[in-house]
Design a protein around this motif. Structure first.
Motif, mmCIF file in Angstrom:
data_model
loop_
_atom_site.group_PDB
_atom_site.id
_atom_site.type_symbol
_atom_site.label_atom_id
_atom_site.label_comp_id
_atom_site.label_asym_id
_atom_site.label_seq_id
_atom_site.Cartn_x
_atom_site.Cartn_y
_atom_site.Cartn_z
ATOM 1 N N GLY A 265 13.181 10.322 -11.107
ATOM 2 C CA GLY A 265 13.875 9.648 -12.194
ATOM 3 C C GLY A 265 15.364 9.561 -11.978
ATOM 4 N N VAL A 266 15.988 10.648 -11.535
ATOM 5 C CA VAL A 266 17.442 10.640 -11.313
ATOM 6 C C VAL A 266 17.772 10.282 -9.878
ATOM 7 C CG1 VAL A 266 17.796 12.358 -13.118
ATOM 8 C CG2 VAL A 266 17.532 13.117 -10.745
ATOM 9 N N GLN A 267 16.744 10.016 -9.100
ATOM 10 C CA GLN A 267 16.849 9.665 -7.684
ATOM 11 C C GLN A 267 17.672 10.705 -6.928
ATOM 12 O OE1 GLN A 267 17.516 5.529 -6.998
ATOM 13 N NE2 GLN A 267 17.144 5.656 -4.820
ATOM 14 N N ALA A 268 17.154 11.924 -6.901
ATOM 15 C CA ALA A 268 17.751 12.976 -6.083
ATOM 16 C C ALA A 268 17.686 12.555 -4.617
ATOM 17 C CB ALA A 268 16.987 14.283 -6.306
ATOM 18 N N GLY A 269 18.447 13.241 -3.778
ATOM 19 C CA GLY A 269 18.534 12.834 -2.370
ATOM 20 C C GLY A 269 17.190 12.680 -1.698
ATOM 21 N N TRP A 270 16.346 13.681 -1.858
ATOM 22 C CA TRP A 270 15.033 13.624 -1.221
ATOM 23 C C TRP A 270 14.185 12.496 -1.794
ATOM 24 C CZ3 TRP A 270 10.785 13.926 -4.287
ATOM 25 C CH2 TRP A 270 10.931 14.499 -5.550
ATOM 26 N N ALA A 271 14.324 12.240 -3.112
ATOM 27 C CA ALA A 271 13.540 11.184 -3.744
ATOM 28 C C ALA A 271 13.980 9.810 -3.263
ATOM 29 C CB ALA A 271 13.662 11.274 -5.269
ATOM 30 N N GLY A 272 15.295 9.639 -3.109
ATOM 31 C CA GLY A 272 15.793 8.363 -2.603
ATOM 32 C C GLY A 272 15.332 8.101 -1.189
ATOM 33 N N SER A 273 15.367 9.147 -0.363
ATOM 34 C CA SER A 273 14.908 9.006 1.020
ATOM 35 C C SER A 273 13.416 8.697 1.068
ATOM 36 C CB SER A 273 15.207 10.300 1.787
ATOM 37 O OG SER A 273 14.702 10.233 3.099
ATOM 38 N N LEU A 274 12.629 9.400 0.246
ATOM 39 C CA LEU A 274 11.185 9.162 0.205
ATOM 40 C C LEU A 274 10.868 7.745 -0.271
ATOM 41 C CD1 LEU A 274 8.259 10.215 0.362
ATOM 42 C CD2 LEU A 274 8.524 11.000 -2.010
ATOM 43 N N SER A 275 11.577 7.300 -1.293
ATOM 44 C CA SER A 275 11.303 5.967 -1.826
ATOM 45 C C SER A 275 11.583 4.891 -0.794
ATOM 46 C CB SER A 275 12.134 5.726 -3.093
ATOM 47 O OG SER A 275 13.521 5.708 -2.801
ATOM 48 N N SER B 17 0.812 -1.216 0.000
ATOM 49 C CA SER B 17 0.000 0.000 0.000
ATOM 50 C C SER B 17 0.846 1.266 0.000
ATOM 51 C CB SER B 17 -0.947 0.001 1.207
ATOM 52 O OG SER B 17 -0.210 -0.156 2.412
ATOM 53 N N GLN B 18 1.985 1.254 0.712
ATOM 54 C CA GLN B 18 2.797 2.465 0.777
ATOM 55 C C GLN B 18 3.470 2.776 -0.560
ATOM 56 O OE1 GLN B 18 5.183 1.525 4.405
ATOM 57 N NE2 GLN B 18 4.398 3.468 5.146
ATOM 58 N N VAL B 19 4.041 1.756 -1.195
ATOM 59 C CA VAL B 19 4.674 2.002 -2.484
ATOM 60 C C VAL B 19 3.611 2.267 -3.558
ATOM 61 C CG1 VAL B 19 4.838 -0.341 -3.439
ATOM 62 C CG2 VAL B 19 6.661 1.290 -3.892
ATOM 63 N N ALA B 20 2.391 1.738 -3.339
ATOM 64 C CA ALA B 20 1.280 2.061 -4.245
ATOM 65 C C ALA B 20 0.958 3.549 -4.157
ATOM 66 C CB ALA B 20 0.053 1.227 -3.904
ATOM 67 N N LEU B 21 1.059 4.107 -2.956
ATOM 68 C CA LEU B 21 0.858 5.548 -2.784
ATOM 69 C C LEU B 21 1.925 6.328 -3.544
ATOM 70 C CD1 LEU B 21 -0.563 7.952 -1.415
ATOM 71 C CD2 LEU B 21 0.952 7.600 0.560
ATOM 72 N N PHE B 22 3.145 5.823 -3.533
ATOM 73 C CA PHE B 22 4.238 6.438 -4.288
ATOM 74 C C PHE B 22 3.901 6.437 -5.778
ATOM 75 C CE2 PHE B 22 9.159 6.198 -4.877
ATOM 76 C CZ PHE B 22 9.170 7.519 -5.282
ATOM 77 N N ASN B 23 3.371 5.317 -6.289
ATOM 78 C CA ASN B 23 2.949 5.237 -7.683
ATOM 79 C C ASN B 23 1.860 6.260 -7.979
ATOM 80 O OD1 ASN B 23 3.836 2.613 -9.506
ATOM 81 N ND2 ASN B 23 4.120 2.258 -7.313
ATOM 82 N N VAL C 23 5.515 23.029 -13.505
ATOM 83 C CA VAL C 23 6.895 23.074 -13.002
ATOM 84 C C VAL C 23 7.051 22.172 -11.784
ATOM 85 C CG1 VAL C 23 8.621 24.549 -11.903
ATOM 86 C CG2 VAL C 23 7.411 25.346 -13.941
ATOM 87 N N LEU C 24 6.096 22.242 -10.861
ATOM 88 C CA LEU C 24 6.166 21.396 -9.666
ATOM 89 C C LEU C 24 6.113 19.911 -10.035
ATOM 90 C CD1 LEU C 24 3.851 23.379 -7.210
ATOM 91 C CD2 LEU C 24 6.348 23.206 -7.143
ATOM 92 N N ALA C 25 5.217 19.572 -10.967
ATOM 93 C CA ALA C 25 5.091 18.176 -11.384
ATOM 94 C C ALA C 25 6.357 17.691 -12.082
ATOM 95 C CB ALA C 25 3.879 18.013 -12.313
ATOM 96 N N ALA C 26 6.918 18.526 -12.957
ATOM 97 C CA ALA C 26 8.135 18.152 -13.673
ATOM 98 C C ALA C 26 9.300 17.950 -12.714
ATOM 99 C CB ALA C 26 8.474 19.217 -14.711
ATOM 100 N N CYS C 27 9.418 18.812 -11.718
ATOM 101 C CA CYS C 27 10.497 18.676 -10.730
ATOM 102 C C CYS C 27 10.367 17.375 -9.952
ATOM 103 C CB CYS C 27 10.490 19.867 -9.775
ATOM 104 S SG CYS C 27 11.038 21.423 -10.530
ATOM 105 N N LEU C 28 9.143 17.020 -9.603
ATOM 106 C CA LEU C 28 8.937 15.783 -8.850
ATOM 107 C C LEU C 28 9.305 14.560 -9.692
ATOM 108 C CD1 LEU C 28 6.052 15.019 -6.431
ATOM 109 C CD2 LEU C 28 6.801 13.267 -8.016
ATOM 110 N N VAL C 29 8.822 14.516 -10.930
ATOM 111 C CA VAL C 29 9.118 13.383 -11.800
ATOM 112 C C VAL C 29 10.615 13.298 -12.084
ATOM 113 C CG1 VAL C 29 8.759 12.380 -14.088
ATOM 114 C CG2 VAL C 29 6.827 13.378 -12.850
#
Length: 652
Positions: free
Chosen positions: A185-195, A63-69, A175-181
């Motif tokens: 995609g490149v697994q920025a620090g915050w994205a890696g931590s969130l994942s 369920s948690q990774v589904a939320l990420f999707n 812009v916000l959506a593009a930054c998040l995607v």
């Protein structure tokens, strides 16, 4: 007129309901932006997994990774909405993209055990190669229903109001959506931590499980980072100079790869430079290794005889069921797919103007390097890549005049006759790399008029038919090899022939023939034992020569190291990567990424500690040649490494 009036009245009603006031309008847009991603995620996972039940099981178990999707689906929809304006257009375009992605991933998993990767988008026409396998009624019906639904979404634009935001709001949202995607995609620090917090777990060597656990959208976008090859730790001019010294020591060493079963007869019978002919036969494999299937006769008597008299063994292919160019890349370049992202295609992603290879090496020794492939030259970008690898000439399908076909493609016999003609008329010793096409799937019943070899076992009728059709192609390949050997047995020209398959064939959906034949125990690759993984990657290789050479037997050998074996047999100096590869192969002869085999044939799912240092040296050298500054050329083999493509390269 009546229909037009009713549509106009319907549009007016929808306008009042959805846009009756600014608040209602904004609420409608917000509701659609929140609900549509959820619907698309469920539809996509259903298509990707093949069932609605599977999709809901994933939603509840992860369920948690589904939320990420869901967040990614929302971001992508918001980005499209910001770009195109009307919500219906954004929803239709989003539906088209994600459902096609899900269907491609479903069929790739079904037939070759790989999901849809970001780098698949660069395969252009090669992607069409899977369509013969999805031509069944059920598959075509599924695709048609999805496309009709998407068309229906677009047609809603005729009655649904635009529901578009002001451009400043759309700009901020986009812009916000593009930054998040991009960050994911490149697994920025915050994205890696969130994942990690949301439960994302990646198994690089088992992407099937990565996609199954994490969902299609997250796994796909998180794989973008693997398209970006990072500079490995320790890479420097100084470190490559050290590795060059290791290479020089290997080049000066009198020993080869110390294979099991080596005879003591040394030396060549002739001082002449022999023709060197590599034949990578499409999907060639020994079907008689399946324990629960019997054959009316041995389909590969020529190969069997060569296994008893000449250097032979089992190659550990980097591929299953497809991706021929990757097996070809390993042999020609002496580099390893195991050190690249799973699903990568170097011919299309990484090879630039030049890459030192067997073709360029033999050319530097006075050989006429030629590639032969009886299929479209653009396939896997060979028409460009063969020039980069140092070939002087490449004959594709268009270079075959009135060729003999067998089944769906130009026959192996025709390729053999072209090889003989080229050798007969050449004034120089030849290095020929031939890739056949006849036994490419699918293996439908109508392919051959008769099957010379019958099979028996606990097989369904469909499985038996597939296996007999495939076996007929194997038999034809064996006959073509016998024809080539017969010619050189009567010739006084020195030659060595190297014959092998690129990968095991696709034999039915979900590995059905392999399961029924007893080669593996499960249709799920994630459930295979290490031994089963080895079976599903092992293809035989054999050699023949009219020169006196040591007979050597290699129980397991990666394609990466095959060139080193042949250069040792010819007593030729091994250039950079082939020399270091020979050194590595004495410790770790098998490397495919999901499977490793040491010199004692012990199997591992990751690089064993005792070989880690050598593998890291090889990784640095591979990076240096493919992506880096080619520092190693400052200390060794500079002419070979910097050898430019041949100016007179000819494409037929």
């Amino acid at each position: 007129m009546m229909i037009k009036r009713r549509m106009s009245e319907g549009r007016a009603v929808l306008h009042r309901l959805l846009e009756g006031s600014p608040l209602r309008r904004r609420g409608t847009i917000a509701a659609l932006l929140l609900l549509l991603p959820l619907c698309l995620m469920i539809v996509t996972e259903t298509l990707h997994r093949g069932s609605l039940t599977g999709a809901f099981e994933w939603l509840t178990d992860h369920s948690q990774v589904a939320l990420f999707n869901y967040v990614l689906y929302f971001s992508l929809l918001a980005l499209l909405y910001a770009i195109v304006g009307p919500i219906v257009w954004a929803a239709g375009l989003m539906s088209l993209l994600v459902t096609l992605m899900a269907l491609i991933s479903y069929f790739k998993l079904k037939f070759i055990g790989e999901p849809f990767f970001p780098w698949d988008l660069r395969q252009n026409k090669e992607g069409l190669n899977i369509f013969p396998y999805i031509s069944s009624f059920s598959s075509a019906a599924k695709l048609s229903i999805v496309l009709l639904c998407i068309v229906g979404v677009f047609l809603l634009r005729l009655i649904v109001p635009k529901l578009s935001m002001s451009w400043p709001t759309r700009l901020v949202l986009g812009v916000l959506a593009a930054c998040l995607v991009y960050g994911v995609g490149v697994q920025a620090g915050w994205a890696g931590s969130l994942s990690r917090q949301l439960g994302y777990k990646e198994i690089v060597w088992n992407q099937e499980k990565t996609y199954a656990d994490n969902g299609l959208m997250v796994a796909f976008i998180m794989n973008v980072k693997h398209s970006i090859i990072e500079r490995p730790d320790g890479y420097s001019d100084k470190e490559m100079s050290r590795i060059a010294q290791v290479i020089a020591q290997e080049q000066a060493s009198p020993h080869g790869m110390e294979p099991d079963g080596a005879d003591m007869d040394n030396g060549l019978a002739s001082p002449s430079r022999p023709h060197v002919i590599f034949i990578m036969n499409e999907a060639f494999w020994d079907p008689t290794v399946m324990p629960d299937v019997t054959f009316s006769e041995d389909p590969i008597p020529t190969v069997r005889k060569l296994q008893q008299s000449f250097t032979s063994g089992n190659l550990l292919s980097p591929q299953f069921g497809g991706g021929t160019s990757n097996a070809e890349f390993e042999v020609l370049s002496g580099l390893s797919m195991s050190l690249l992202p799973q699903g990568a295609v170097p011919y299309q992603q990484y090879i630039g103007d030049s890459l030192p290879s067997l073709a360029s090496y033999f050319a530097s020794q006075g050989y006429y390097s030629m590639g032969i492939h009886p299929y479209d030259g653009w396939f896997w970008s060979r028409n460009r890549v063969y020039r980069s690898l140092g070939f002087e000439r490449f004959r594709s399908k268009t270079g075959f005049e009135n060729p003999q076909t067998r089944g769906f493609y130009i026959s192996d016999k025709e390729v053999t006759e072209h090889i003989i003609d080229e050798v007969r008329t050449s004034e120089r010793p030849m290095f020929i790399y031939a890739v056949t096409m006849q036994n490419h799937g699918p293996y439908t019943k109508q392919r051959y008029k008769e099957h010379e070899v019958q099979v028996e076992g606990q097989l369904t009728e469909e499985a038996r038919q597939i296996l007999e059709t495939y076996t007929q192609g194997v038999r034809d390949a064996d006959n073509a090899l016998a024809q080539l050997i017969a010619y050189f047995e009567q010739s006084n020209e020195p030659v060595i022939i190297v014959f092998y398959g690129d990968h095991l064939p696709m034999l039915g959906a979900e590995y059905s023939v392999y399961v029924q034949g007893g080669l593996i125990s499960s249709p799920q690759a994630a459930d295979w034992s290490l031994e089963e993984r080895k079976r599903m990657r092992s293809v035989p290789f054999v050699t023949w020569s009219n020169l006196a050479m040591e007979r050597q037997v290699y129980p397991v050998l990666s394609n990466t190291f095959l060139g080193s074996v042949i250069l040792d047999s010819l007593q030729m100096k091994k250039p950079a990567q082939f020399a270091l590869g020979a050194r590595l192969a004495r410790e770790l002869p098998g490397m495919t990424g999901p499977l490793y085999a040491d010199s004692q044939e012990k199997l591992y799912s990751k690089i064993p500690d005792q070989a880690a240092s050598l593998v890291n040296d090889f990784r640095l050298l591979q990076y240096d040649l493919l992506f880096g500054k080619r520092y190693v050329a400052n200390a060794i083999d500079s002419e070979y490494i910097y050898n430019p493509p041949q100016e007179n390269y000819k494409m037929e």
